[in-house]
Write a protein that holds these residues in place. Structure first.
Motif, mmCIF file in Angstrom:
data_model
loop_
_atom_site.group_PDB
_atom_site.id
_atom_site.type_symbol
_atom_site.label_atom_id
_atom_site.label_comp_id
_atom_site.label_asym_id
_atom_site.label_seq_id
_atom_site.Cartn_x
_atom_site.Cartn_y
_atom_site.Cartn_z
ATOM 1 N N LYS A 22 25.978 11.884 40.434
ATOM 2 C CA LYS A 22 25.901 12.500 41.784
ATOM 3 C C LYS A 22 26.597 13.854 41.598
ATOM 4 O O LYS A 22 27.691 13.738 41.418
ATOM 5 N N GLU A 23 26.004 15.136 42.185
ATOM 6 C CA GLU A 23 26.867 16.420 41.991
ATOM 7 C C GLU A 23 27.223 16.417 43.422
ATOM 8 O O GLU A 23 26.330 16.527 44.395
ATOM 9 N N HIS A 24 28.351 16.998 43.692
ATOM 10 C CA HIS A 24 28.789 17.274 45.105
ATOM 11 C C HIS A 24 29.372 18.666 45.041
ATOM 12 O O HIS A 24 29.800 19.309 44.015
ATOM 13 N N THR A 25 28.453 19.399 46.085
ATOM 14 C CA THR A 25 28.911 20.696 46.365
ATOM 15 C C THR A 25 29.300 21.004 47.844
ATOM 16 O O THR A 25 29.193 19.940 48.481
ATOM 17 N N SER A 26 29.637 22.240 48.140
ATOM 18 C CA SER A 26 30.087 22.112 49.572
ATOM 19 C C SER A 26 29.012 22.047 50.528
ATOM 20 O O SER A 26 29.046 21.518 51.721
ATOM 21 N N GLN A 27 27.910 21.916 50.186
ATOM 22 C CA GLN A 27 26.661 22.102 50.702
ATOM 23 C C GLN A 27 25.733 20.491 50.764
ATOM 24 O O GLN A 27 25.154 20.048 51.704
ATOM 25 N N THR A 28 25.916 20.072 49.695
ATOM 26 C CA THR A 28 25.054 18.695 49.301
ATOM 27 C C THR A 28 25.794 17.695 48.387
ATOM 28 O O THR A 28 26.724 18.153 47.694
ATOM 29 N N ALA A 29 25.402 16.707 48.289
ATOM 30 C CA ALA A 29 25.517 15.711 47.330
ATOM 31 C C ALA A 29 24.317 15.269 46.827
ATOM 32 O O ALA A 29 23.521 14.362 47.356
ATOM 33 N N ASP A 30 23.796 15.328 45.754
ATOM 34 C CA ASP A 30 22.626 14.970 45.071
ATOM 35 C C ASP A 30 22.583 14.284 43.770
ATOM 36 O O ASP A 30 23.298 14.585 42.880
ATOM 37 N N TRP A 31 21.933 12.957 43.723
ATOM 38 C CA TRP A 31 21.899 12.280 42.578
ATOM 39 C C TRP A 31 21.045 13.371 41.243
ATOM 40 O O TRP A 31 20.137 13.812 41.752
ATOM 41 N N VAL A 32 21.677 13.178 40.243
ATOM 42 C CA VAL A 32 21.244 13.780 39.076
ATOM 43 C C VAL A 32 19.961 13.186 38.586
ATOM 44 O O VAL A 32 20.196 12.061 38.105
ATOM 45 N N ALA A 33 18.791 14.027 38.427
ATOM 46 C CA ALA A 33 17.521 13.245 37.976
ATOM 47 C C ALA A 33 17.509 13.331 36.361
ATOM 48 O O ALA A 33 17.993 14.261 35.757
ATOM 49 N N ALA A 34 16.608 12.280 35.746
ATOM 50 C CA ALA A 34 16.638 12.357 34.340
ATOM 51 C C ALA A 34 15.872 13.714 33.987
ATOM 52 O O ALA A 34 14.943 14.278 34.737
ATOM 53 N N LYS A 35 16.068 14.103 32.814
ATOM 54 C CA LYS A 35 15.463 15.575 32.302
ATOM 55 C C LYS A 35 14.617 15.224 31.011
ATOM 56 O O LYS A 35 15.023 14.508 30.061
ATOM 57 N N ASP A 36 13.480 15.887 31.271
ATOM 58 C CA ASP A 36 12.435 15.754 30.101
ATOM 59 C C ASP A 36 12.898 15.968 28.617
ATOM 60 O O ASP A 36 12.884 15.356 27.859
ATOM 61 N N GLU A 37 13.929 16.951 28.811
ATOM 62 C CA GLU A 37 14.336 17.275 27.354
ATOM 63 C C GLU A 37 15.468 16.211 26.711
ATOM 64 O O GLU A 37 15.360 16.174 25.584
ATOM 65 N N ASP A 38 15.912 15.499 27.713
ATOM 66 C CA ASP A 38 17.034 14.468 27.245
ATOM 67 C C ASP A 38 15.844 13.190 26.537
ATOM 68 O O ASP A 38 16.297 12.526 25.599
ATOM 69 N N GLU A 39 14.941 13.075 27.497
ATOM 70 C CA GLU A 39 13.944 12.051 26.914
ATOM 71 C C GLU A 39 13.389 12.385 25.576
ATOM 72 O O GLU A 39 13.141 11.510 24.830
ATOM 73 N N ASP A 40 13.013 13.661 25.432
ATOM 74 C CA ASP A 40 12.362 14.406 24.250
ATOM 75 C C ASP A 40 13.192 14.010 22.912
ATOM 76 O O ASP A 40 12.806 14.003 21.957
ATOM 77 N N ALA A 41 14.400 14.253 23.251
ATOM 78 C CA ALA A 41 15.441 14.076 22.258
ATOM 79 C C ALA A 41 15.436 12.721 21.357
ATOM 80 O O ALA A 41 15.909 12.543 20.216
ATOM 81 N N LEU A 42 15.058 11.791 22.474
ATOM 82 C CA LEU A 42 14.867 10.296 21.612
ATOM 83 C C LEU A 42 13.856 10.227 20.557
ATOM 84 O O LEU A 42 13.900 9.226 19.884
ATOM 85 N N THR A 43 12.915 10.998 20.717
ATOM 86 C CA THR A 43 11.452 10.891 19.961
ATOM 87 C C THR A 43 11.985 11.047 18.399
ATOM 88 O O THR A 43 11.239 10.528 17.571
ATOM 89 N N ARG A 44 13.021 11.777 18.117
ATOM 90 C CA ARG A 44 13.387 11.802 16.651
ATOM 91 C C ARG A 44 13.980 10.700 16.178
ATOM 92 O O ARG A 44 14.024 10.860 15.004
ATOM 93 N N TRP A 45 14.518 9.759 17.052
ATOM 94 C CA TRP A 45 14.970 8.548 16.278
ATOM 95 C C TRP A 45 13.968 7.401 16.179
ATOM 96 O O TRP A 45 14.151 6.513 15.950
#
Length: 147
Positions: A124-147
Motif C-alpha cells: 500500500k502506497e501512502h501519500t499526503s492525500q491517499t493510501a492505495d493498494w498497489v495493483a499487479a502490473k502486466d509487465e511483471d506478469e509478462d516477465a514470468l513467461t521467459r521462465w
C-alpha cells in the motif's frame, strides 16, 4: 538456503559478506537489493507491506527450491521486509551462489521476477492525500513467461 521475512531493516553489506564468505566451491555470487522507490510525482510518504506469516515463508522457500532445481546453485538467500518503509529503504535482497556466473545471474533474475509477481505480499502506497493498494502490473506478469 536461507529465507528471512522480517520487519527490521537489514545490513546489505553484512548479509552479502556473510553469504559469500568462505565460498571456495563457488565461482560466482550475484546479489540484488530492492529499494523503496518514490512515486513519479515525488510524494510517496511511505510504503506499507503486509503478509501472512507462515504462508509467506513457505511460498518463498518453494520459489527458492525451484531455483535450486533449475540451476546449479550452491546457495540461495532471500530477505524480504514487511511493515512501513519510506523511499530509500531496502525492501528485499536476493543472493545466489553458483560455480559459474550464468547460473547465478539467471537464478537471481528468476527469483526476483517471481518475488515481484507471485510472492504473497501486499503493498500500500501512502501519500499526503491517499493510501492505495498497489495493483499487479502486466509487465511483471509478462516477465514470468521467459521462465
Amino acid at each position: 538456503m536461507r529465507i528471512v521475512v522480517q520487519e527490521a531493516p537489514f545490513d546489505f553489506g553484512a548479509e552479502a559478506e556473510s553469504f559469500a564468505s568462505g565460498r571456495h566451491d563457488m565461482g560466482a555470487v550475484v546479489t540484488f537489493t530492492g529499494i523503496v522507490r518514490d512515486l513519479a510525482s515525488g510524494d510517496l510518504d511511505a510504503m506499507e507491506i503486509e503478509h501472512y506469516p507462515g504462508m509467506t515463508e513457505k511460498a518463498l522457500e518453494a520459489i527458492a527450491a525451484e531455483a535450486v532445481q533449475r540451476w546449479s546453485l550452491g546457495d540461495v538467500l532471500v530477505i524480504h521486509r514487511y511493515g512501513r518503509m519510506v523511499p530509500g529503504d531496502k525492501i528485499m535482497m536476493v543472493a545466489t551462489a553458483a560455480p559459474h556466473r550464468k547460473d547465478a545471474f539467471e537464478a537471481a533474475e528468476y527469483l526476483m521476477d517471481y518475488l515481484k509477481s507471485r510472492a504473497p505480499f501486499w503493498k500500500k502506497e501512502h501519500t499526503s492525500q491517499t493510501a492505495d493498494w498497489v495493483a499487479a502490473k502486466d509487465e511483471d506478469e509478462d516477465a514470468l513467461t521467459r521462465w
